[in-house]
Design an enzyme around this catalytic site. Structure first.
Site, PDB file in Angstrom:
ATOM      1  N   GLU A 191       0.833  -1.209   0.000  1.00 44.86           N
ATOM      2  CA  GLU A 191       0.000   0.000   0.000  1.00 44.86           C
ATOM      3  C   GLU A 191       0.870   1.262   0.000  1.00 44.86           C
ATOM      4  OE1 GLU A 191      -2.807  -0.168   3.210  1.00 44.86           O
ATOM      5  OE2 GLU A 191      -4.048  -1.638   2.162  1.00 44.86           O
ATOM      6  N   GLU A 198      -6.339  -8.032  -0.086  1.00 44.54           N
ATOM      7  CA  GLU A 198      -6.667  -8.022   1.344  1.00 44.54           C
ATOM      8  C   GLU A 198      -8.142  -7.707   1.522  1.00 44.54           C
ATOM      9  OE1 GLU A 198      -4.510  -5.272   3.782  1.00 44.54           O
ATOM     10  OE2 GLU A 198      -2.594  -5.751   2.869  1.00 44.54           O
TER      11      GLU A 198
HETATM   12  C1  GAL Z   1      -4.082  -2.578   5.260  1.00 41.71           C
HETATM   13  C2  GAL Z   1      -2.634  -3.019   5.386  1.00 41.71           C
HETATM   14  C3  GAL Z   1      -2.493  -4.258   6.243  1.00 41.71           C
HETATM   15  C4  GAL Z   1      -3.320  -4.135   7.487  1.00 41.71           C
HETATM   16  C5  GAL Z   1      -4.743  -3.851   7.117  1.00 41.71           C
HETATM   17  C6  GAL Z   1      -5.676  -3.734   8.291  1.00 41.71           C
HETATM   18  O1  GAL Z   1      -4.153  -1.222   4.960  1.00 41.71           O
HETATM   19  O2  GAL Z   1      -2.085  -3.277   4.119  1.00 41.71           O
HETATM   20  O3  GAL Z   1      -1.125  -4.454   6.556  1.00 41.71           O
HETATM   21  O4  GAL Z   1      -2.809  -3.088   8.267  1.00 41.71           O
HETATM   22  O5  GAL Z   1      -4.800  -2.634   6.426  1.00 41.71           O
HETATM   23  O6  GAL Z   1      -6.991  -3.460   7.885  1.00 41.71           O
END
Ligand code: GAL
Length: 645
Positions: A154, A309
């Site tokens: 990110e 994710e």
């Molecule tokens: C994303 C990040 C992850 C984790 C996640 C939590 O922004 O890439 O490492 O922090 O959020 O929601």
């Protein structure tokens, strides 16, 4: 040198998530692989935040443990998306070079102790991160578990800009490349205003904290520079990886991330990937999530993308972290697949017991067992054949422009509340309610495949972007334009001429005055009255331009509000949902586009991908649909996948 893995055409969607083994003792790794297999996991993203473990002291590497993790996963038949581990430097980097820490606009410096504490222009960060990636790639590029590289994490979240002296130098270099000489810079930024003329490059600075409004041209170039500066890190890592490996390379995007122009990043990714965290407290969150999916497809020119994710239930970074309701985790996962995802991955596999994310849900909870809904989804996706690699059929495009978003977001606009993303979401929601399948595309994209294009408050348009719209309409395309579009060129300068100079002839309308109203204004359209806030305009349509809706009451009483010039529709005010839908319905009828399934009840989504029809009920009540003459029943928050009739 490895050959590309089975990436381009997985048989069924990949299923898995971020795996952070450094948080656990080795016996847990063995158990993890057993549990992953049981839960249907096929892909693990390894090492996103492992730098401190891989290089505990400057230049002292410890990579053996990672090999054991890769071997274990491979032994369990689980493929690996290997992260370059550069997302977050260890604390020693700040000690080695305190200037590697980022500086805010007010001159204060951020400290280590969280994550991503590095200045995007730091040469120390660049050198040390590339040294780590070189080690990783040399050692593991040929490991049979690998199918994908994951650069950083990110980018720009949480540090997308730094105002230090080194960044100032880099900014000047970037400006020289873009503008050439100092006088060209002065012309582009309009520095004749407020005595801002620069006589020497050394006077040119990042937009640090100033007494009042800064120069908008400077701010716009700053945003472009910051996006490019981080892209430089991605490219440096990618190029290094390419010297060792033929595997595809990605980095994870975050939807409409304000600080990076993903349309300039996406061509450098072998596969686009995205992190999506819907807010279950928002009853329309699935609409915004759908729009992000359609952005990812647009960024990849229609190619499948990866949901890199998501959470199984709750995040932990909102004020109140509402969990997904029963059914939503599955339905929203299938929504991503419907809209082009070839992977359903999560942050993270095993819920942390320490650190800032210990209350963030994971695939395996603190009880040490995979969640039942995770295993069920894993099994379902393992049986979902015939979908991956397939295109999504959309004949409508919505244009989204980062440079325009940046320019319009500068202070001293007529109405600060009028925002590109808000307007893009407004129009997108209208298309969603109409059941249209949309690609979110960059301005200047080839529009020939689309019957309908929506341009939602795109304030800034570059010459080539105007030309693309003109060519599209000349070729018979139908265009819907939102208010405050086409006002400035790519330097954020207003061309002399009638408003909106960049689009006036296409619209067949002159905007005589921009009139943000003191209170609500009414627009009458197709027999309905719609209350409008924030923005209105006094229009003078050309002869032959049809008036579809008018202002009612107040100063603009009886004046045109919504117009149609041939196949070009113009809405001079941000209409509420019913009004937006009315404009879109008229334009869709003119363009001959319709929903993937006719007669959809409110809150129900139908998307065709390849030969499959995805039906998603986002409501809290069961619904009955008819597909190819057959009744289909969906429970509340349910989803079904059918062969398309
Ligand atoms: C994303 C990040 C992850 C984790 C996640 C939590 O922004 O890439 O490492 O922090 O959020 O929601």
């Amino acid at each position: 040198m490895t050959t590309p893995g089975p990436w381009s055409a997985p048989h069924v969607p990949w299923f898995g998530g971020d795996y952070n083994p450094e948080q656990w003792p080795e016996d847990v790794w063995v158990r993890d692989v057993e549990l992953m297999r049981a839960a249907g996991v096929t892909l693990a993203t390894v090492g996103v935040f492992s730098w401190a473990r891989l290089e505990p002291r400057p230049g002292e590497y410890d990579l053996d443990w990672l090999g054991r993790v890769l071997d274990l996963l491979h032994g369990g038949g689980i493929a690996v998306d290997l992260a370059t581990a550069t997302a977050s430097p260890p604390p020693w980097l700040a000690r080695l070079d305190p200037a590697s820490l980022p500086v805010r606009a007010d001159g204060s410096r951020l400290w280590p102790g969280s994550r991503q504490a590095y200045c995007p222009s730091s040469t120390t960060y660049r050198e040390r991160s590339l040294a780590l990636v070189e080690r990783l790639a040399t050692r593991y590029a040929d490991h049979p578990a690998l199918v994908l590289w994951h650069v950083g994490n990110e980018f720009g979240n949480h540090v997308a800009e730094c105002f230090c002296d080194r960044s100032a130098e880099r900014f000047r270099e970037w400006l020289r490349d873009r503008h050439g000489g100092i006088e060209a810079l002065n012309a582009a930024w309009g520095t004749a205003f407020w005595s801002q003329h620069y006589s020497d490059w050394a006077e040119v600075l990042p937009p640090r904290a100033t007494p009042t409004f800064g120069n908008p041209g400077q701010a716009l170039d700053w945003r472009r520079f910051c996006s490019d500066e981080l892209l430089g890190h991605y490219l440096a890592e990618r190029d290094l990886l390419r010297r060792h490996s033929a595997l595809p390379v990605t980095t994870n995007f975050v939807g409409f991330w304000p600080e990076l122009d993903y349309s300039s990043w996406a061509p450098h990714l072998d596969v686009v990937s995205q992190d999506t965290y819907q807010d279950p407290a928002d009853p329309r969150t699935h609409v915004d999530a759908a729009m992000v999916c359609d952005l990812m497809r647009g960024l990849g020119d229609g190619r499948p993308w990866l949901l890199m994710e998501q959470t199984t239930a709750r995040v932990n970074w909102r004020e109140r972290n509402v969990a997904k309701r029963p059914g939503q985790y599955r339905a929203w996962s299938l929504q991503a697949v419907a809209r082009g995802a070839d992977a359903v991955l999560h942050f993270q596999w095993r819920q942390s017991t320490a650190g800032a994310e210990k209350w963030h849900s994971a695939m395996v909870g603190h009880d040490g067992e995979p969640r039942a809904d995770v295993a069920a989804l894993g099994a379902e996706l393992a049986a979902l054949t015939g979908v991956t690699g397939q295109p999504v059929h959309g004949r409508t495009a919505l244009v989204f422009s980062w440079p325009s978003w940046w320019a319009q977001a500068q202070p001293a606009q007529p109405a600060a509340e009028l925002d590109h993303l808000t307007e893009a979401r407004r129009w997108y929601a209208g298309t969603w309610d109409e059941g249209l399948t949309v690609d979110v595309v960059r301005p200047g994209a080839d529009l020939t495949a689309y019957a309908l294009v929506v341009l939602p408050t795109v304030y800034l348009l570059a010459d080539a972007e105007v030309a693309a719209l003109e060519a599209y309409v000349a070729g018979g395309g139908t265009l819907v334009v939102g208010c405050w579009s086409g006002l400035v060129d790519d330097r954020d300068q207003v061309p002399v001429g009638r408003y909106p100079a960049r689009l006036r002839d296409l619209l067949g309308v002159t905007v005589l005055e921009h009139l943000p109203p003191a209170g609500p204004v009414t627009v009458e359209l197709a027999g309905d009255r719609h209350q409008v806030a924030v923005w209105s305009e006094r229009l003078a349509p050309d002869p032959g331009t049809e008036v579809l809706g008018s202002y009612a009451g107040g100063e603009l009483d009886g004046c045109p509000a919504v117009t149609r010039h041939g196949r070009v529709f113009y809405a001079s005010a941000p209409l509420p949902p019913a009004g937006t839908r009315a404009v879109l319905a008229a334009a869709a009828a003119a363009a001959g586009v319709g929903p993937a399934l006719a007669g959809l009840p409110p809150g129900v989504e139908a998307v065709r991908r390849g030969d499959s029809l995805f039906l998603l009920n986002h409501t809290d009540a069961p619904v009955e649909l008819v597909v190819g003459g057959e009744p289909v029943r969906l429970a509340a928050r349910d989803a079904v996948v059918r062969r398309a009739p």
